[in-house]
Design a protein around this motif. Structure first.
Motif, short mmCIF file in Angstrom:
data_model
loop_
_atom_site.label_atom_id
_atom_site.label_comp_id
_atom_site.label_asym_id
_atom_site.label_seq_id
_atom_site.Cartn_x
_atom_site.Cartn_y
_atom_site.Cartn_z
N VAL A 153 92.56 -72.69 -15.84
CA VAL A 153 93.36 -71.89 -14.92
C VAL A 153 92.41 -71.14 -13.99
O VAL A 153 91.31 -70.75 -14.39
CB VAL A 153 94.25 -70.87 -15.66
CG1 VAL A 153 95.33 -71.57 -16.45
CG2 VAL A 153 93.42 -69.96 -16.55
N PRO A 154 92.80 -70.96 -12.73
CA PRO A 154 91.97 -70.17 -11.81
C PRO A 154 92.10 -68.68 -12.11
O PRO A 154 93.17 -68.19 -12.45
CB PRO A 154 92.54 -70.51 -10.43
CG PRO A 154 93.95 -70.93 -10.70
CD PRO A 154 93.98 -71.54 -12.07
N VAL A 155 91.00 -67.96 -11.98
CA VAL A 155 90.97 -66.51 -12.17
C VAL A 155 90.34 -65.88 -10.94
O VAL A 155 89.22 -66.23 -10.55
CB VAL A 155 90.17 -66.12 -13.43
CG1 VAL A 155 90.20 -64.61 -13.62
CG2 VAL A 155 90.73 -66.82 -14.66
N GLU A 313 87.26 -70.92 -12.50
CA GLU A 313 88.15 -71.54 -13.49
C GLU A 313 87.77 -71.10 -14.89
O GLU A 313 86.59 -70.95 -15.22
CB GLU A 313 88.08 -73.06 -13.39
CG GLU A 313 88.88 -73.64 -12.25
CD GLU A 313 89.03 -75.14 -12.36
OE1 GLU A 313 90.05 -75.66 -11.90
OE2 GLU A 313 88.11 -75.80 -12.91
N ALA A 314 88.78 -70.89 -15.72
CA ALA A 314 88.57 -70.56 -17.12
C ALA A 314 89.24 -71.64 -17.98
O ALA A 314 90.36 -72.06 -17.69
CB ALA A 314 89.16 -69.20 -17.45
N ILE A 320 88.72 -66.28 -19.88
CA ILE A 320 89.49 -65.39 -19.01
C ILE A 320 89.04 -63.95 -19.23
O ILE A 320 88.78 -63.20 -18.27
CB ILE A 320 91.00 -65.52 -19.28
CG1 ILE A 320 91.51 -66.88 -18.79
CG2 ILE A 320 91.78 -64.40 -18.56
CD1 ILE A 320 92.96 -67.15 -19.15
N GLN A 321 88.95 -63.53 -20.49
CA GLN A 321 88.53 -62.17 -20.80
C GLN A 321 87.10 -61.90 -20.36
O GLN A 321 86.77 -60.79 -19.92
CB GLN A 321 88.69 -61.90 -22.30
CG GLN A 321 90.13 -61.88 -22.79
CD GLN A 321 90.94 -60.76 -22.17
OE1 GLN A 321 90.41 -59.72 -21.76
NE2 GLN A 321 92.26 -60.94 -22.09
N ALA A 322 86.23 -62.91 -20.47
CA ALA A 322 84.84 -62.74 -20.04
C ALA A 322 84.75 -62.54 -18.53
O ALA A 322 83.99 -61.69 -18.04
CB ALA A 322 84.01 -63.95 -20.47
N MET A 336 93.18 -61.57 -11.79
CA MET A 336 94.46 -62.23 -11.59
C MET A 336 94.34 -63.64 -12.14
O MET A 336 93.39 -64.37 -11.82
CB MET A 336 94.83 -62.27 -10.11
CG MET A 336 95.01 -60.92 -9.46
SD MET A 336 96.42 -60.00 -10.10
CE MET A 336 97.77 -61.11 -9.69
N VAL A 337 95.32 -64.04 -12.96
CA VAL A 337 95.34 -65.38 -13.56
C VAL A 337 96.54 -66.12 -13.00
O VAL A 337 97.68 -65.63 -13.06
CB VAL A 337 95.43 -65.28 -15.09
CG1 VAL A 337 95.40 -66.68 -15.71
CG2 VAL A 337 94.29 -64.43 -15.64
N LYS A 338 96.30 -67.34 -12.45
CA LYS A 338 97.36 -68.09 -11.81
C LYS A 338 97.23 -69.57 -12.19
O LYS A 338 96.13 -70.12 -12.12
CB LYS A 338 97.27 -67.97 -10.28
CG LYS A 338 97.21 -66.54 -9.76
CD LYS A 338 96.97 -66.50 -8.26
CE LYS A 338 96.90 -65.09 -7.72
NZ LYS A 338 96.64 -65.05 -6.26
N PRO A 339 98.33 -70.23 -12.57
CA PRO A 339 98.23 -71.66 -12.90
C PRO A 339 98.11 -72.50 -11.64
O PRO A 339 98.72 -72.20 -10.61
CB PRO A 339 99.56 -71.93 -13.62
CG PRO A 339 100.50 -70.93 -13.04
CD PRO A 339 99.68 -69.69 -12.77
N TRP A 340 97.32 -73.56 -11.74
CA TRP A 340 97.13 -74.44 -10.58
C TRP A 340 98.43 -75.08 -10.13
O TRP A 340 98.63 -75.35 -8.94
CB TRP A 340 96.13 -75.53 -10.91
CG TRP A 340 94.68 -75.15 -10.82
CD1 TRP A 340 93.74 -75.27 -11.79
CD2 TRP A 340 94.01 -74.62 -9.68
NE1 TRP A 340 92.52 -74.84 -11.34
CE2 TRP A 340 92.65 -74.44 -10.05
CE3 TRP A 340 94.40 -74.26 -8.39
CZ2 TRP A 340 91.70 -73.92 -9.16
CZ3 TRP A 340 93.46 -73.75 -7.51
CH2 TRP A 340 92.13 -73.59 -7.90
#
Length: 470
Positions: A153-155, A313-314, A320-322, A336-340
């Motif tokens: 997922v993009p962060v 990307e995570a 994501i947390q890192a 911000m976490v967003k699905p592709w």
């Protein structure tokens, strides 16, 4: 009606303090063509005249109606920028001197885009629909691991700025907050955005300028940028000027533009989709929208203060947390976490998720309090009083020395009831609810108050009380 009738109506509207009364007066006369034209010219943010009219001094005897071509030709040429500079100033001065005082005042107000009668954009749209652009943006909810169905997922970094949408259409770009309010202080970026969109359209029109790009992709980008209807786009982003306090202050000052602000863009939607209040979802995955956006921003003119947000990307929740921890270490607000594969949906949901450090709430300011006796703020503004679910909370932390001075001066201009003393502290409650602000706190206490509340920022961009849309 003529210009005298309209200025008389505006003065009558200004004389009443009741919003409903103002609305009723306007609605009573809105079918008149002259009233409609005056209101549209003054309130439509996509119509600008590029000139500050001079102070009124001498007047003639003329009035104007819908059938006075001299006035409407002048306004049309100013709006289209076929009349600019010294020539524009001279013609405006001549026109104001030709008109009688009421007519000159009305034209002056139109040129200033301020009818000076206390009517909000919301009232205008209630009485004369679609005069002011209205729309909803895609909004996020708190991060939940279970919402992620597939990796990677993009962060993106959660920027400490001012979220807004730039609408590009008909050679003009205007900036709007998440509740649809026009922010002219960011319109300085308009020429860059207009040129960027026009450059991108010109590039996809020519296959040779896009080596490796298929005709299908070029046609898709062409359609996103307005298609055969002409250049347009809705570009979603975050305006950042140093700290959020600086950014918010820049955006609230009406007499200067926030020209040191960088526009960090993260999404693009067709203008027609954004303006269509009946279309909630644009069914195009983020992965495609991001590629279109990156292409368009590469077409920005040299030196344009526009950039695409950083993105990483995570492949796991741990990654994501890192990334989030790294953003925080760099002084950013969060991630911000967003699905592709997520679509652009004009409402709040978990397609976009935010990770923030502390628990915060957006609360309404209802008063302010002075510093404790014997302290440096005794008798001075020391913080706001906010309403937390019916419980008043004194927020005394989070302000800089400069903010305490500026906010104190502002608080004194807002009508408040008689001061009273509570636990040795002088408090003043506003007679009407004031601005919305974000408050950070450790936890909610058993009595419904907040433990260790700190003022973070004003949230005018999230204030539903300021919403333009009806």
């Amino acid at each position: 009606m003529n210009s005298y009738d309209v200025i008389t109506l505006l003065d009558e509207i200004a004389a009443t303090s009741s919003r409903n009364a103002k609305e009723d007066l306007l609605r009573k006369h809105i079918d008149d063509p002259l009233v409609q034209r005056v209101v549209r010219l003054a309130y439509d943010p996509f119509v600008t005249f590029g000139i500050t009219p001079p102070t009124l001094s001498t007047f003639g005897e003329a009035v104007f109606t819908m059938d006075t071509p001299e006035v409407w030709s002048l306004l049309d040429r100013l709006a289209k920028r076929t009349l600019t500079g010294n020539a524009a100033r001279e013609e405006v001065e001549q026109m104001l001197a030709w008109l009688n005082k009421p007519a000159a005042q009305l034209l002056w107000r139109i040129l200033r885009k301020d009818l000076r009668c206390g009517i909000s954009e919301k009232t205008i749209n209630l009485v004369l629909p679609n005069t002011v652009p209205t729309f909803d943006l895609m909004l996020s909810k708190a991060y939940e691991e279970k919402r992620i169905k597939a990796f990677p997922v993009p962060v993106e970094p959660k920027l400490d700025g001012f979220r807004g949408m730039s609408l590009v259409s008909a050679g003009v770009s205007k900036a709007f907050s998440r509740v649809g309010n026009h922010f002219p202080q960011l319109d300085w970026a308009g020429p860059y955005l207009v040129q960027m969109v026009e450059n991108a359209r010109a590039k996809v029109q020519n296959a040779e300028s896009c080596p490796g790009m298929t005709d299908k992709v070029r046609r898709f980008i062409w359609d996103v940028l307005g298609g055969d209807a002409g250049p347009s786009a809705a570009i979603d982003g975050e305006a950042v000027s140093g700290s959020y306090a600086t950014t918010s202050g820049d955006l609230r000052r009406k007499d200067e533009e926030a020209t040191d602000t960088i526009l960090n863009v993260f999404d693009i939607v067709p203008y027609a989709v954004m303006r269509d209040t009946g279309q909630i979802e644009w069914k195009v995955p983020l992965k495609i929208r991001r590629k279109v956006l990156e292409f368009v921003v590469r077409c920005a003119p040299e030196g344009a203060p526009i950039k695409v947000t950083d993105l990483r990307e995570a492949s796991s929740h741990e990654e994501i947390q890192a990334i989030y921890a790294e953003h925080r270490a760099n002084g950013l607000e969060g991630a911000m976490v967003k699905p592709w594969d997520g679509h652009y949906v004009k409402k709040k949901g978990h397609l976009w998720m935010k990770i923030k450090a502390e628990e915060t709430k957006d609360l309404r300011i209802v008063g302010w309090f002075e510093g404790k006796p014997g302290t440096r703020l005794e008798g001075k503004f020391a913080g706001y009083i906010v309403n937390h679910e019916g419980v008043t909370v004194s927020v005394g932390g989070g302000y800089s020395h400069k903010q305490l001075e500026e906010l104190g001066a502002e608080a004194l201009t807002i009508h408040a009831g008689e001061p009273f003393t509570e636990k040795g502290i002088v408090k003043r409650m506003f007679t009407v609810a004031h601005r919305l602000c974000e408050v950070e706190f450790h936890e909610v206490t058993p009595d419904g108050s907040l433990r260790h509340p700190r003022f973070i920022r004003f949230r005018d961009d999230k204030d539903e009380a300021l919403r333009v849309a009806a």
